[in-house]
Design a protein around this motif. Structure first.
Motif, PDB file in Angstrom:
ATOM      1  N   ASN A  35     -17.993 -18.903  -7.186  1.00 53.26           N
ATOM      2  CA  ASN A  35     -18.912 -20.016  -7.422  1.00 53.26           C
ATOM      3  C   ASN A  35     -19.097 -20.846  -6.151  1.00 53.26           C
ATOM      4  O   ASN A  35     -20.107 -21.538  -5.995  1.00 53.26           O
ATOM      5  CB  ASN A  35     -18.349 -20.903  -8.544  1.00 53.26           C
ATOM      6  N   HIS A  41     -26.824 -29.032 -20.569  1.00 50.44           N
ATOM      7  CA  HIS A  41     -26.114 -28.711 -19.336  1.00 50.44           C
ATOM      8  C   HIS A  41     -27.125 -28.241 -18.297  1.00 50.44           C
ATOM      9  O   HIS A  41     -28.288 -27.995 -18.613  1.00 50.44           O
ATOM     10  CB  HIS A  41     -25.060 -27.633 -19.596  1.00 50.44           C
ATOM     11  N   THR A  80     -25.849 -23.276 -15.262  1.00 51.33           N
ATOM     12  CA  THR A  80     -24.855 -23.037 -16.315  1.00 51.33           C
ATOM     13  C   THR A  80     -25.477 -22.303 -17.490  1.00 51.33           C
ATOM     14  O   THR A  80     -24.949 -21.296 -17.973  1.00 51.33           O
ATOM     15  CB  THR A  80     -24.254 -24.369 -16.805  1.00 51.33           C
ATOM     16  N   SER A 119     -21.469 -22.197 -11.897  1.00 52.89           N
ATOM     17  CA  SER A 119     -21.434 -23.617 -12.231  1.00 52.89           C
ATOM     18  C   SER A 119     -20.336 -23.896 -13.256  1.00 52.89           C
ATOM     19  O   SER A 119     -19.188 -23.549 -13.037  1.00 52.89           O
ATOM     20  CB  SER A 119     -22.811 -24.086 -12.720  1.00 52.89           C
ATOM     21  N   LEU A 120     -20.677 -24.455 -14.430  1.00 53.05           N
ATOM     22  CA  LEU A 120     -19.666 -24.847 -15.418  1.00 53.05           C
ATOM     23  C   LEU A 120     -19.005 -23.660 -16.111  1.00 53.05           C
ATOM     24  O   LEU A 120     -17.976 -23.824 -16.780  1.00 53.05           O
ATOM     25  CB  LEU A 120     -20.287 -25.776 -16.470  1.00 53.05           C
ATOM     26  N   VAL A 121     -19.597 -22.453 -15.971  1.00 55.49           N
ATOM     27  CA  VAL A 121     -18.995 -21.251 -16.561  1.00 55.49           C
ATOM     28  C   VAL A 121     -18.546 -20.295 -15.453  1.00 55.49           C
ATOM     29  O   VAL A 121     -18.540 -19.072 -15.632  1.00 55.49           O
ATOM     30  CB  VAL A 121     -19.956 -20.537 -17.543  1.00 55.49           C
TER      31      VAL A 121
END
Length: 479
Positions: free
Chosen positions: A320, A413, A417, A434-436
């Protein structure tokens, strides 16, 4: 519709699952974990339900492709619901949707998790998570074909409904023998990886879990940093075997038959290996400034390329944080996926080959309107039905992908993401960006969004149409 055979097969699926649950139960006994009672209760439930369903044997054991699609979809749903019970009964996961998410992610070999700290989980739970990858990798119904007596084209219909790729063919005249060969190759490769991991001084428990997760191209790790904490040797071994499990198993059968030329001249396998080679070269050059030397950059690049294109989802680094070019290449690889007839997910290399050949044929048709041209792969003409099915699959895939992003976006979100969460689940990969990303998890999504992603995981593993049939009113009218 032959309802009796559908229920009969689901009954046998539950019986098989009870047998599979013996491994984590044995793990609990070895490590003296109280969570073992959860597997004991689940085994009892599976056996009771399974015995009820197989008690009445169907009069006719032949059924057609439509029944096969319904059987496969229902079997995977039942398998996942029963497989989620140990998480709930043990208290490892208290939320039913989360437990189902984790189980579906395991069986579909996605590897997306809602657990923030896997290292606090009992060993028996970790074993079950990894083992679900191995069970789902080759397909539980393919395994069932070895055991159940069926007539006519029933076995082939079941294999077509569960096996990935634009077309499915027999390795040998008898489908039952083909299933045995596939599982034989699958087991041998798993054992080989397990041995190589042990030679690298990987602990026995870790090696078994990792071999299961690699073989199924799943990616559930038993450490918080996935594979990053292991030695360079172990990372290289896993890289090699991830790529090997992404190869069409037909190639291995040809090697066993000493048909070396056919095995190594397959356009799909050559294209698959070519994509991997180019991706590794570009990413290695792009991330060289982030690591101490070219060798380390190459190792991380090769691992992540192998992990993403085979949809395994292991990680040795937080990609990431890599440059935009490298992340973009990895996202593209998410969609390409592995070869048809492998344990990998994604759209499949073979479909892209057919797609590009179709585009070239269309361009030639514009230049030479009267010319009659056919699409051929490896010297064999591709049937019109396969081309049509490929085009319909891609259109349906894009529609589901778009709708899923819209539904996931309801959680507010960021776009990266949402986009990569859907890509990671529909292509059965696991981590996104990103968030995942590889150091994150899917726990923060709402229950409704998790259900959407559960659908995506099942649709991706079963090649969309068997799952979509469950939403047609005509299916249940005839049931």
């Amino acid at each position: 519709m032959n309802k009796s055979i559908i229920l009969y097969i689901i009954g046998w699926i539950l019986m098989l699952e009870a047998a599979f649950l013996l491994l984590p139960l044995a793990t609990a006994l070895i490590y003296q974990e109280t969570a073992g009672f959860a597997f004991l209760i689940t085994i009892a439930i599976c056996l009771a339900a399974g015995l009820i369903l197989i008690r009445r044997k169907p009069k006719h054991k032949i059924f057609y492709l439509k029944e096969s699609y319904i059987t496969v979809s229902l079997s995977w749903i039942v398998l996942s619901i029963a497989g989620a019970l140990p998480f709930l009964f043990s208290g490892a996961i208290s939320n039913p949707i989360d437990a189902l998410f984790e189980t579906v992610s395991g069986f579909t070999t996605t590897g997306a998790s809602i657990l923030s700290d896997v290292e606090i989980m009992p060993n028996c739970i970790l074993m079950w998570r990894s083992f679900t990858h191995w069970i789902g990798g080759m397909g539980v119904l393919v395994f069932l074909l070895i055991l159940l007596p069926m007539t006519g084209g029933s076995r082939m219909n079941l294999m077509k409904a569960e096996s990935p790729g634009p077309s499915v063919s027999r390795l040998v005249p008898k489908v039952k023998s083909s299933a045995r060969i596939l599982y034989g190759i699958y087991i041998v490769l798993t054992v080989l990886e397990f041995i190589f991991l042990l030679l690298g001084r990987m602990p026995l428990f870790d090696a078994l879990n990792t071999a299961f997760a690699t073989a199924g191209t799943g990616g559930f790790g038993i450490k918080g940093d996935s594979i990053a904490g292991y030695s360079s040797y172990i990372q290289v071994v896993i890289t090699v075997f991830m790529i090997l499990f992404g190869v069409n198993f037909n190639a291995y059968f040809l090697i066993l038959q000493k048909k070396w030329r056919q095995a190594f001249s397959s356009s799909e396998v050559l294209c698959y290996l070519g994509i991997i080679g180019i991706a590794i070269a570009v990413i290695t050059f792009n991330i060289r400034s982030l690591y101490s030397g070219l060798g380390e950059s190459l190792r991380h690049a090769a691992f992540q390329v192998g992990s993403i294109i085979t949809t395994t989802g292991f990680a040795t680094a937080d990609f990431n944080q890599w440059p935009g070019l490298s992340c973009t290449i990895l996202v593209i690889l998410m969609f390409i996926g592995a070869c048809a007839g492998s344990t990998g997910g994604g759209i499949k290399v073979s479909r892209f080959i057919i797609l590009f050949k179709s585009i070239r044929k269309e361009l030639n048709q514009h230049l030479h309107p009267r010319a009659v041209s056919k699409i051929a792969v490896d010297g064999k003409l591709v049937e019109h039905e396969v081309i049509r099915a490929t085009n319909v699959f891609l259109i349906t895939y894009l529609m589901i992908f778009t709708l899923s992003i819209l539904l996931v976006s309801l959680d507010n979100h960021d776009l990266i993401t949402n986009f990569t969460a859907v890509a990671a689940t529909l292509n059965n990969i696991g981590p996104g960006l990103s968030l995942v990303g590889p150091t994150e998890n899917f726990a923060f999504f709402s229950g409704g969004v998790k259900l959407v992603l559960i659908f995506d995981m099942l649709a991706g593993r079963l090649e969309i149409f068997p799952v979509l049939l469950l939403f047609m009113r005509q299916t249940w009218k005839k049931f």
